[in-house]
Enzyme design. Structure first.
Site, short mmCIF file in Angstrom:
data_model
loop_
_atom_site.label_atom_id
_atom_site.label_comp_id
_atom_site.label_asym_id
_atom_site.label_seq_id
_atom_site.Cartn_x
_atom_site.Cartn_y
_atom_site.Cartn_z
N TYR A 49 0.84 -1.20 0.00
CA TYR A 49 0.00 0.00 0.00
C TYR A 49 0.87 1.26 0.00
O TYR A 49 1.47 1.62 1.02
CB TYR A 49 -0.94 0.02 1.20
CG TYR A 49 -1.88 -1.16 1.28
CD1 TYR A 49 -2.16 -1.95 0.17
CD2 TYR A 49 -2.51 -1.48 2.48
CE1 TYR A 49 -3.03 -3.03 0.24
CE2 TYR A 49 -3.38 -2.56 2.57
CZ TYR A 49 -3.63 -3.33 1.45
OH TYR A 49 -4.49 -4.40 1.54
N SER A 56 -13.09 -5.08 1.28
CA SER A 56 -14.06 -4.42 0.40
C SER A 56 -15.49 -4.89 0.66
O SER A 56 -16.24 -5.20 -0.28
CB SER A 56 -13.69 -4.64 -1.07
OG SER A 56 -12.48 -4.01 -1.40
N PRO A 57 -15.93 -4.92 1.93
CA PRO A 57 -17.31 -5.35 2.22
C PRO A 57 -18.35 -4.34 1.75
O PRO A 57 -19.53 -4.65 1.72
CB PRO A 57 -17.32 -5.48 3.74
CG PRO A 57 -16.29 -4.51 4.20
CD PRO A 57 -15.20 -4.57 3.16
N LEU A 58 -17.88 -3.14 1.35
CA LEU A 58 -18.77 -2.13 0.79
C LEU A 58 -18.63 -2.05 -0.73
O LEU A 58 -19.04 -1.06 -1.35
CB LEU A 58 -18.50 -0.76 1.42
CG LEU A 58 -18.81 -0.68 2.91
CD1 LEU A 58 -18.45 0.69 3.47
CD2 LEU A 58 -20.28 -0.99 3.18
N GLY A 59 -18.08 -3.10 -1.33
CA GLY A 59 -17.98 -3.13 -2.79
C GLY A 59 -17.16 -1.98 -3.34
O GLY A 59 -17.52 -1.38 -4.34
N GLY A 67 -16.86 0.91 -2.21
CA GLY A 67 -17.65 2.12 -2.10
C GLY A 67 -18.99 2.08 -2.81
O GLY A 67 -19.88 2.87 -2.50
N PHE A 68 -19.14 1.13 -3.74
CA PHE A 68 -20.38 1.09 -4.54
C PHE A 68 -21.60 0.86 -3.66
O PHE A 68 -22.63 1.53 -3.82
CB PHE A 68 -20.28 -0.01 -5.59
CG PHE A 68 -21.57 -0.26 -6.31
CD1 PHE A 68 -21.97 0.56 -7.35
CD2 PHE A 68 -22.42 -1.30 -5.93
CE1 PHE A 68 -23.18 0.35 -8.00
CE2 PHE A 68 -23.63 -1.52 -6.56
CZ PHE A 68 -24.01 -0.68 -7.61
N GLY A 126 -21.24 5.33 -3.16
CA GLY A 126 -20.12 6.22 -3.42
C GLY A 126 -19.66 6.29 -4.86
O GLY A 126 -18.75 7.08 -5.18
#
Length: 329
Positions: free
Chosen positions: A55, A201-204, A206-207, A211
């Site tokens: 990162y 990425s449990p929120l896809g 940001g999708f 977002g």
């Protein structure tokens, strides 16, 4: 608040993915703002922080060192090796034993700490037997440089092979309402073997939190630009998936992000989602998912509306997909 187990550690049921503070989504926040996000998250109650050598090519680990290492006993520190850059500055997957040792020791120096609580193989280098890579990581455990071992983006079969060499505390891969690949095998394998499943990425990306409404608004350098499900045509279709989340969010007086995270938490008590954010307010909002308990009818509505059959576009391009070992539908 419900805690969950990763090896010897008890951690908050939601962890914080730190990548977006330095890497992946175009322009990262300033160093001062990144430090504010990290300290605010610890104040909220997050006790699992997830970084990696990759990162920002070390910048994220350095950010943690300069921002929160004075609070070292307040959190479980996870980092990853086996993926960094070559002499030309290009991303390189390298799981050779000596490389993993070099990566770990460099991470310890950047993080300004004497141990990494949970150390992952970031990607399995398929040119190196998983047994050889994990064998060297086990030696790092013996030396006290690492306390628990993890694997990222591997299949159930690879997990079992690695676990036979040294106990694996956590397997990390993408999992959310719109990425269901872990349901093929690794979720059950982890549960059977007592391995924590860490969902990135449990929120896809940001999708699922609303977002990403327009692919044209993504900045150059944002990794989502090259992800098939974020292409203009696919995104236009996928935006309709948010209707299911909105229905539940309205019924529960919750936000989209909280609903998506509550769904993930409800899939098993061995699952630890690690949503990332570059915004302290979003981290606090996400934390509210721990108080949201979805009813069976809500879970059914979400599962029916958003799944591998309703999402258009793959996780990665074929080239990136070839680098990982996870099962696919």
């Amino acid at each position: 608040m419900t805690n969950r187990k990763i090896g010897r550690f008890e951690v908050s049921a939601l962890g914080l993915g730190c990548m977006s503070l330095s890497h992946g989504y175009a322009t990262p926040p300033s160093i001062d703002e990144g430090a504010r996000v990290l300290n605010s998250a610890l104040d909220d109650g997050y006790t699992l922080l997830d970084t990696a050598a990759m990162y920002g090519f070390g910048a994220n680990e350095t950010l943690l060192a300069n921002s929160i290492m004075h609070r070292r006993d307040d959190f479980v520190l996870a980092s990853k090796g086996g993926m960094f850059r070559d002499d030309q500055g290009q991303r390189l997957i390298d799981g050779r034993p000596q490389t993993l040792r070099t990566h770990c020791e460099a991470s310890l120096a950047r993080l300004n700490t004497d141990r990494i609580d949970l150390y992952y193989l970031h990607r399995w280098d398929k040119s190196v037997p998983i047994e050889d890579s994990v064998g060297e990581m086990a030696r790092l455990v013996d030396e006290g440089k690492v306390l628990e071992l993890g694997l990222s983006e591997v299949s159930a079969d690879t997990l079992r092979r690695a676990h036979a060499v040294h106990p694996i505390a956590a397997l990390q891969t993408e999992y959310s309402l719109w990425t269901r690949n872990p349901e093929i095998a690794v979720l059950d394998a982890c549960k059977q073997m007592g391995v924590a499943f860490v969902a990135f990425s449990p929120l896809g990306r940001g999708f699922l939190a609303g977002g990403v409404a327009d692919s044209a608004a993504l900045e150059p350098g944002d990794m989502r630009v090259n992800m098939p499900r974020f292409s203009a045509d696919n995104l236009a279709i996928n935006l309709g998936l948010l209707n299911a989340i909105d229905t539940v969010a309205g019924a529960m007086s919750a936000t989209r992000a909280q609903v998506a995270l509550a769904w993930c938490l409800a899939q098993g008590d061995h699952i630890v989602p690690i949503p990332g954010t570059a915004d302290a307010a979003h981290a606090t909002e996400n934390w509210g998912a721990l108080d949201l308990h979805l009813r069976p009818e809500h879970l059914a509505l979400l599962n029916q509306g958003i799944n591998q059959s309703t999402v258009v576009g793959g996780r990665y391009t074929p080239a990136f997909q070839a680098e990982i070992d996870t099962e696919t539908f």
